[in-house]
Design a protein around this motif. Structure first.
Motif, PDB file in Angstrom:
ATOM      1  N   MET A   7      18.813   8.960   5.519  1.00 27.76           N
ATOM      2  CA  MET A   7      19.153   9.965   4.769  1.00 27.76           C
ATOM      3  C   MET A   7      18.278   9.859   3.494  1.00 27.76           C
ATOM      4  SD  MET A   7      23.310  10.136   5.303  1.00 27.76           S
ATOM      5  CE  MET A   7      23.740   8.445   5.358  1.00 27.76           C
ATOM      6  N   LEU A   8      18.080  10.909   2.989  1.00 30.52           N
ATOM      7  CA  LEU A   8      17.617  11.091   1.486  1.00 30.52           C
ATOM      8  C   LEU A   8      18.461  11.835   0.699  1.00 30.52           C
ATOM      9  CD1 LEU A   8      15.550  11.088  -0.736  1.00 30.52           C
ATOM     10  CD2 LEU A   8      14.412  12.906   0.052  1.00 30.52           C
ATOM     11  N   VAL A   9      19.283  11.158  -0.117  1.00 26.33           N
ATOM     12  CA  VAL A   9      20.149  11.874  -1.082  1.00 26.33           C
ATOM     13  C   VAL A   9      19.906  11.968  -2.444  1.00 26.33           C
ATOM     14  CG1 VAL A   9      22.694  11.248  -1.913  1.00 26.33           C
ATOM     15  CG2 VAL A   9      21.879   9.891   0.260  1.00 26.33           C
ATOM     16  N   VAL A  10      20.130  13.381  -2.752  1.00 28.07           N
ATOM     17  CA  VAL A  10      19.721  13.853  -4.048  1.00 28.07           C
ATOM     18  C   VAL A  10      20.749  14.426  -4.578  1.00 28.07           C
ATOM     19  CG1 VAL A  10      17.365  14.369  -3.105  1.00 28.07           C
ATOM     20  CG2 VAL A  10      19.216  15.943  -2.928  1.00 28.07           C
ATOM     21  N   GLU A  11      20.983  14.803  -5.909  1.00 33.33           N
ATOM     22  CA  GLU A  11      21.879  15.264  -6.580  1.00 33.33           C
ATOM     23  C   GLU A  11      21.699  16.934  -6.626  1.00 33.33           C
ATOM     24  OE1 GLU A  11      24.019  15.191 -11.398  1.00 33.33           O
ATOM     25  OE2 GLU A  11      22.814  13.809 -10.405  1.00 33.33           O
ATOM     26  N   SER A  12      22.753  17.624  -6.422  1.00 30.51           N
ATOM     27  CA  SER A  12      22.550  19.187  -6.315  1.00 30.51           C
ATOM     28  C   SER A  12      22.026  19.602  -7.506  1.00 30.51           C
ATOM     29  CB  SER A  12      23.961  19.620  -5.893  1.00 30.51           C
ATOM     30  OG  SER A  12      23.950  21.220  -5.905  1.00 30.51           O
ATOM     31  N   GLY A  13      21.130  20.417  -7.582  1.00 32.98           N
ATOM     32  CA  GLY A  13      20.628  20.929  -8.832  1.00 32.98           C
ATOM     33  C   GLY A  13      19.459  20.213  -9.459  1.00 32.98           C
ATOM     34  N   LYS A  14      19.355  19.058  -9.351  1.00 31.03           N
ATOM     35  CA  LYS A  14      18.314  18.303  -9.846  1.00 31.03           C
ATOM     36  C   LYS A  14      17.315  17.618  -8.876  1.00 31.03           C
ATOM     37  CE  LYS A  14      21.757  16.800 -13.619  1.00 31.03           C
ATOM     38  NZ  LYS A  14      22.447  15.750 -14.094  1.00 31.03           N
ATOM     39  N   TRP A  15      16.312  17.748  -9.025  1.00 29.17           N
ATOM     40  CA  TRP A  15      15.107  17.011  -8.180  1.00 29.17           C
ATOM     41  C   TRP A  15      14.106  16.691  -9.271  1.00 29.17           C
ATOM     42  CZ3 TRP A  15      14.213  16.435  -2.862  1.00 29.17           C
ATOM     43  CH2 TRP A  15      13.126  15.904  -2.629  1.00 29.17           C
ATOM     44  N   ASP A  16      13.701  15.465  -9.452  1.00 29.38           N
ATOM     45  CA  ASP A  16      12.633  14.861 -10.575  1.00 29.38           C
ATOM     46  C   ASP A  16      12.082  14.270  -9.717  1.00 29.38           C
ATOM     47  OD1 ASP A  16      14.007  12.540 -10.489  1.00 29.38           O
ATOM     48  OD2 ASP A  16      14.874  12.775 -12.098  1.00 29.38           O
TER      49      ASP A  16
ATOM     50  N   LEU B 178       9.577   8.029   2.433  1.00 25.91           N
ATOM     51  CA  LEU B 178      10.233   8.236   3.782  1.00 25.91           C
ATOM     52  C   LEU B 178       9.063   8.666   4.435  1.00 25.91           C
ATOM     53  CD1 LEU B 178      13.869   9.359   2.666  1.00 25.91           C
ATOM     54  CD2 LEU B 178      13.303   7.244   3.945  1.00 25.91           C
ATOM     55  N   LYS B 179       8.302   9.571   4.010  1.00 27.84           N
ATOM     56  CA  LYS B 179       7.385  10.623   4.741  1.00 27.84           C
ATOM     57  C   LYS B 179       6.553   9.813   5.655  1.00 27.84           C
ATOM     58  CE  LYS B 179       4.206  12.688   2.174  1.00 27.84           C
ATOM     59  NZ  LYS B 179       3.614  13.622   1.378  1.00 27.84           N
ATOM     60  N   SER B 180       6.124   8.671   5.154  1.00 26.16           N
ATOM     61  CA  SER B 180       5.280   7.934   5.936  1.00 26.16           C
ATOM     62  C   SER B 180       5.924   6.770   6.655  1.00 26.16           C
ATOM     63  CB  SER B 180       4.165   7.039   4.974  1.00 26.16           C
ATOM     64  OG  SER B 180       5.042   6.378   4.115  1.00 26.16           O
ATOM     65  N   ALA B 181       7.271   6.711   6.887  1.00 24.48           N
ATOM     66  CA  ALA B 181       7.890   5.796   7.685  1.00 24.48           C
ATOM     67  C   ALA B 181       7.968   6.446   9.369  1.00 24.48           C
ATOM     68  CB  ALA B 181       9.375   5.753   7.179  1.00 24.48           C
ATOM     69  N   GLY B 182       7.667   7.273   9.507  1.00 22.06           N
ATOM     70  CA  GLY B 182       7.657   7.848  10.937  1.00 22.06           C
ATOM     71  C   GLY B 182       9.163   8.274  11.368  1.00 22.06           C
ATOM     72  N   ILE B 183      10.218   8.381  10.764  1.00 24.96           N
ATOM     73  CA  ILE B 183      11.495   8.278  11.282  1.00 24.96           C
ATOM     74  C   ILE B 183      12.027   9.961  10.903  1.00 24.96           C
ATOM     75  CG2 ILE B 183      12.000   5.915  11.405  1.00 24.96           C
ATOM     76  CD1 ILE B 183      13.250   6.210   8.619  1.00 24.96           C
ATOM     77  N   PRO B 184      13.075  10.221  11.464  1.00 24.76           N
ATOM     78  CA  PRO B 184      13.707  11.646  11.109  1.00 24.76           C
ATOM     79  C   PRO B 184      14.339  11.341   9.701  1.00 24.76           C
ATOM     80  CG  PRO B 184      14.416  11.029  13.315  1.00 24.76           C
ATOM     81  CD  PRO B 184      13.749   9.917  12.772  1.00 24.76           C
ATOM     82  N   VAL B 185      14.270  12.330   8.885  1.00 27.14           N
ATOM     83  CA  VAL B 185      14.924  11.985   7.578  1.00 27.14           C
ATOM     84  C   VAL B 185      15.641  13.393   7.431  1.00 27.14           C
ATOM     85  CG1 VAL B 185      14.480  12.177   4.933  1.00 27.14           C
ATOM     86  CG2 VAL B 185      12.831  11.145   6.584  1.00 27.14           C
ATOM     87  N   VAL B 186      17.086  12.939   7.090  1.00 28.02           N
ATOM     88  CA  VAL B 186      18.096  14.054   6.881  1.00 28.02           C
ATOM     89  C   VAL B 186      18.302  14.320   5.163  1.00 28.02           C
ATOM     90  CG1 VAL B 186      20.637  14.825   6.993  1.00 28.02           C
ATOM     91  CG2 VAL B 186      19.176  13.617   8.861  1.00 28.02           C
ATOM     92  N   LEU B 187      17.959  15.541   4.633  1.00 29.42           N
ATOM     93  CA  LEU B 187      18.300  15.641   3.296  1.00 29.42           C
ATOM     94  C   LEU B 187      19.911  15.632   2.759  1.00 29.42           C
ATOM     95  CD1 LEU B 187      17.310  15.922   0.299  1.00 29.42           C
ATOM     96  CD2 LEU B 187      16.865  18.463   1.006  1.00 29.42           C
ATOM     97  N   VAL B 188      20.342  14.799   2.265  1.00 26.10           N
ATOM     98  CA  VAL B 188      21.832  15.146   1.836  1.00 26.10           C
ATOM     99  C   VAL B 188      21.862  15.509   0.281  1.00 26.10           C
ATOM    100  CG1 VAL B 188      24.004  14.034   1.741  1.00 26.10           C
ATOM    101  CG2 VAL B 188      22.389  13.093   3.391  1.00 26.10           C
TER     102      VAL B 188
ATOM    103  N   PRO C 113      19.657  28.267  -3.812  1.00 22.26           N
ATOM    104  CA  PRO C 113      18.391  28.030  -4.583  1.00 22.26           C
ATOM    105  C   PRO C 113      17.702  26.787  -4.617  1.00 22.26           C
ATOM    106  CG  PRO C 113      19.761  29.876  -5.850  1.00 22.26           C
ATOM    107  CD  PRO C 113      20.622  29.081  -4.870  1.00 22.26           C
ATOM    108  N   PHE C 114      18.626  25.804  -4.964  1.00 23.64           N
ATOM    109  CA  PHE C 114      18.310  24.414  -5.009  1.00 23.64           C
ATOM    110  C   PHE C 114      17.865  24.035  -3.587  1.00 23.64           C
ATOM    111  CE2 PHE C 114      19.105  19.845  -4.561  1.00 23.64           C
ATOM    112  CZ  PHE C 114      18.194  19.531  -5.676  1.00 23.64           C
ATOM    113  N   LEU C 115      18.664  24.443  -2.782  1.00 23.08           N
ATOM    114  CA  LEU C 115      18.247  23.697  -1.179  1.00 23.08           C
ATOM    115  C   LEU C 115      17.335  24.534  -0.871  1.00 23.08           C
ATOM    116  CD1 LEU C 115      21.829  24.595   0.533  1.00 23.08           C
ATOM    117  CD2 LEU C 115      21.021  22.372  -0.476  1.00 23.08           C
ATOM    118  N   ALA C 116      16.648  25.640  -1.171  1.00 25.15           N
ATOM    119  CA  ALA C 116      15.369  26.214  -0.803  1.00 25.15           C
ATOM    120  C   ALA C 116      14.524  25.218  -1.625  1.00 25.15           C
ATOM    121  CB  ALA C 116      15.470  27.748  -1.225  1.00 25.15           C
ATOM    122  N   GLU C 117      14.642  25.042  -2.979  1.00 29.34           N
ATOM    123  CA  GLU C 117      13.544  24.462  -3.699  1.00 29.34           C
ATOM    124  C   GLU C 117      13.184  22.952  -2.993  1.00 29.34           C
ATOM    125  OE1 GLU C 117      13.620  22.043  -7.952  1.00 29.34           O
ATOM    126  OE2 GLU C 117      14.860  23.804  -7.615  1.00 29.34           O
TER     127      GLU C 117
END
Length: 298
Positions: A93-102, A112-122, A137-141
């Motif tokens: 799980m990649l956990v992020v805070e709603s409205g904030k991506w830095d 996570l991208k290079s780990a070769g496993i399924p990643v769920v965005l939470v 809009p944040f989910l799309a971003e």
């Protein structure tokens, strides 16, 4: 009619500091296994939270938050621990805070991208939005140009959206029997948890004054009939920090000890007699050997 097969496996929980990873793990486990505060570096150790459901078992690998800055030994050790959590897991799980991506969210995604496993965005803390449509809009971003198995808006604090998240995670782990007893909630000992409960109070009460300059060692952990006798040593790096932890007339150290003891009694289901001491050990937080001696593992 045949029932669905039981599933069990390991899921890493990755993200930058202070996005609610530990709160999410506690909510899924249904018990407090990971300490929480509003300060970065609250989670310093890789540990397991064991969440058991009728349909399966999720072994959640709690990790320190990934930091972009690695100018001190503590940050380097915590980053290695977070990245090491990806070894041998079935999903993440990649956990992020709603409205904030830095940039630190990007750092976590790249790991996570290079780990070769399924990643769920939470996407956590969605309860703060006045209108749920504001989240879209944040989910799309967050999803643009990135590959996720699925996206789950949740509130770990309010326990909203967790059922669908659990269903998704169970679909990503193998069909097999439970890896732990259904009564197990963590792989860590009560001695370890006692140290964490003291450190939680340090982070909550002193975070602004002593962000990373404290650690906790348990020097005594003994059964005395129906009670635990616990001796906890709070380590600081300078005499001035020791004075801050103790407080005026010892008031602050008493409050730290009282609140930590209450949490221990609640978790251990037993009376606790807790003594706390403060000692100065210069330079421990920027010394990798000292960190290993204190239990900080890569």
């Amino acid at each position: 009619m045949t029932s669905n097969p039981y599933r069990a496996g390991h899921v890493a929980v990755i993200g930058r500091p202070n996005v609610g990873k530990s709160t999410l793990i506690n909510a899924l486990v249904g018990a407090k296994v990971s300490i929480t505060s509003d300060r970065p570096q609250t989670t310093r150790h890789r540990m397991l939270g064991i969440a058991t459901f009728d349909a399966g078992q999720l072994v959640l690998v709690d990790t320190p938050g990934l930091h972009a800055a690695q100018n001190r030994a503590m940050s380097r050790v915590l980053n290695r621990a977070a990245r090491g959590a990806l070894e041998g897991v079935d999903a993440a799980m990649l956990v992020v805070e709603s409205g904030k991506w830095d940039s630190e969210d990007t750092l976590a995604y790249d790991a996570l991208k290079s780990a070769g496993i399924p990643v769920v965005l939470v996407v956590n803390k969605t309860d703060r939005a006045r209108d749920k449509a504001d989240i879209l809009p944040f989910l799309a971003e967050a999803s643009e140009g990135r590959t996720f198995h699925s996206v789950h808006p949740i509130s770990a604090l309010k326990r909203k959206g967790l059922d669908a998240l659990v269903e998704t995670l169970l679909s990503l782990v193998p069909e097999q029997e439970a890896l732990y007893s259904e009564d197990d909630i963590t792989d860590r000992s009560m001695r370890f948890m006692a140290a964490e409960f003291v450190r939680e109070q340090l982070m909550r009460q002193l975070g602004a004054e002593l962000p990373y300059a404290t650690a906790v060692e348990i020097e005594q952990f003994e059964e005395d009939g129906a009670m635990f006798r616990i001796g906890a040593v709070i380590l600081v790096e300078r005499d001035s920090q020791k004075a801050i932890v103790i407080g005026n007339g010892g008031q602050r150290i008493r409050e730290i000890g009282t609140k930590a003891r209450i949490q221990m009694e609640r978790t251990f289901d037993r009376k606790v007699f807790l003594q706390t001491f403060v000692r100065v050990r210069a330079g421990w937080s920027d010394d990798e050997a000292a960190l290993r001696a204190l239990g900080y593992q890569d």
